[in-house]
Design a protein around this motif. Structure first.
Motif, PDB file in Angstrom:
ATOM      1  N   THR A  45      22.375 -50.593 -97.526  1.00 13.05           N
ATOM      2  CA  THR A  45      20.914 -50.209 -97.246  1.00 13.05           C
ATOM      3  C   THR A  45      19.961 -50.065 -98.322  1.00 13.05           C
ATOM      4  O   THR A  45      18.752 -50.588 -98.288  1.00 13.05           O
ATOM      5  CB  THR A  45      20.812 -48.683 -96.712  1.00 13.05           C
ATOM      6  N   VAL A  49      16.529 -52.406 -98.057  1.00 20.25           N
ATOM      7  CA  VAL A  49      15.184 -51.977 -98.507  1.00 20.25           C
ATOM      8  C   VAL A  49      14.717 -52.919 -99.557  1.00 20.25           C
ATOM      9  O   VAL A  49      13.485 -53.398 -99.507  1.00 20.25           O
ATOM     10  CB  VAL A  49      15.326 -50.697 -99.185  1.00 20.25           C
ATOM     11  N   ALA A  52      13.617 -56.056 -97.749  1.00 18.35           N
ATOM     12  CA  ALA A  52      12.267 -55.788 -97.003  1.00 18.35           C
ATOM     13  C   ALA A  52      11.030 -55.795 -97.885  1.00 18.35           C
ATOM     14  O   ALA A  52      10.111 -56.317 -97.467  1.00 18.35           O
ATOM     15  CB  ALA A  52      12.456 -54.495 -96.085  1.00 18.35           C
ATOM     16  N   VAL A  53      11.190 -55.116 -99.075  1.00 19.50           N
ATOM     17  CA  VAL A  53       9.954 -55.152 -99.854  1.00 19.50           C
ATOM     18  C   VAL A  53       9.645 -56.418-100.339  1.00 19.50           C
ATOM     19  O   VAL A  53       8.594 -56.745-100.464  1.00 19.50           O
ATOM     20  CB  VAL A  53      10.489 -53.871-100.988  1.00 19.50           C
ATOM     21  N   THR A  59      11.213 -52.135 -93.401  1.00 23.18           N
ATOM     22  CA  THR A  59      12.712 -51.693 -93.775  1.00 23.18           C
ATOM     23  C   THR A  59      13.724 -51.919 -92.916  1.00 23.18           C
ATOM     24  O   THR A  59      14.747 -52.264 -93.262  1.00 23.18           O
ATOM     25  CB  THR A  59      12.302 -50.111 -94.248  1.00 23.18           C
ATOM     26  N   PHE A 116      15.163 -44.010-103.511  1.00 25.42           N
ATOM     27  CA  PHE A 116      15.958 -44.797-102.693  1.00 25.42           C
ATOM     28  C   PHE A 116      17.698 -44.571-102.744  1.00 25.42           C
ATOM     29  O   PHE A 116      18.523 -44.391-101.956  1.00 25.42           O
ATOM     30  CB  PHE A 116      15.792 -46.162-102.977  1.00 25.42           C
ATOM     31  N   GLN A 187      15.918 -41.993 -96.294  1.00 28.15           N
ATOM     32  CA  GLN A 187      15.168 -41.271 -96.886  1.00 28.15           C
ATOM     33  C   GLN A 187      15.544 -39.809 -96.989  1.00 28.15           C
ATOM     34  O   GLN A 187      15.126 -39.236 -98.094  1.00 28.15           O
ATOM     35  CB  GLN A 187      13.741 -41.283 -96.118  1.00 28.15           C
TER      36      GLN A 187
END
Length: 268
Positions: A45, A49, A52-53, A59, A116, A187
């Motif tokens: 994950t 992330v 995605a960023v 995300t 994160f 999160q």
């Protein structure tokens, strides 16, 4: 006290909602002996992330891309000379390193790396709860749909095949639910601790239960206790909420292990 509740209540409720999915899913992870896979997917994950960023995507899409790549990669890496748990350990640490490298070198998220890794549940507010609740509800409905087939595969795969259960399809379904849970739980407890939130309640419940349904119920209760004590202790001790939740769950596990061993000694 009211001011504190305004901050803590959304995090507390969100963690409790996550526990509703983590408990039965964690039981299936243990029954199907997929704890190492769950750990690898959880570490993935972070890379999701980062992607995605980097590509400016939602995300969830980044995590979905990595999850698919992990599944395909594991299929390609299957080799009778290599122990599965060792392969999964290598995949997990590789994904973690790639995720950290991408986040710190190719994005502007260096300051958020700890969040994160270990989660930051207290950053959630009331507006986030409907999305979390809806996502968990979808996960629970889908888990209920695949549950009978998953139980058959966990009990006796050869017999499940005879009864018409497709192991490959069910494995993909199960991996999909796991990937979805990792995306939701990121999160709350962060990439490093997702597997702890997933496995520890089920593992503790296993020590006290004598039937599958009982194990799920106990896991649900333990997950709620762990989230509640973890959220409040993170405030009192001023530590990361994800760390506090998983540490509480770990303490509950070791206490359960110790008490069951003592009880066994007394009976014998």
């Amino acid at each position: 006290m009211t001011a504190w509740l305004a901050i803590i209540a959304p995090a507390w409720i969100a963690g409790s909602i996550l526990g509703l999915l983590s408990a039965p899913l964690g039981c299936l992870v243990l029954w199907r002996r997929m704890a190492f896979f769950a750990d690898a997917l959880a570490h993935g994950t972070l890379l999701g992330v980062a992607i995605a960023v980097w590509w400016q995507l939602p995300t969830g899409i980044g995590i979905a891309i990595v999850s698919v790549l992990v599944v395909l990669g594991l299929i390609l890496m299957e080799d009778e000379r290599l122990p599965t748990d060792a392969v999964l350990a290598v995949v997990a640490v590789s994904l973690l390193c790639l995720g950290l490298l991408t986040l710190t070198q190719l994005t502007d998220q260096q300051a958020n790396v700890l969040g994160f890794l270990f989660g930051n549940l207290l950053e959630l507010d009331w507006a986030d709860l409907p999305l979390i609740a809806g996502s968990v509800l979808v996960g629970l409905v889908f888990l209920a749909y695949i549950w009978p087939a998953q139980i058959k595969l966990a009990t006796h795969e050869a017999l499940a095949r005879i009864q018409g259960v497709d192991p490959t399809k069910q494995r993909l379904f199960f991996m999909g639910v796991l990937a979805g849970f990792c995306a939701i739980a990121l999160q709350a407890v962060g990439s490093l601790l997702i597997s702890g939130l997933l496995v520890l309640p089920a593992l503790t419940a296993r020590l006290w239960s004598t039937a599958p349904k009982q194990m799920v119920v106990f896991a649900l209760i333990i997950a709620q206790v762990g989230v509640t004590l973890g959220v409040w202790s993170s405030i009192w001790l001023d530590i990361q909420t994800g760390l506090a939740i998983v540490l509480v769950l770990a303490v509950l596990f070791f206490m359960a292990l110790l008490t069951t061993k003592i009880a066994t000694k007394i009976r014998t």
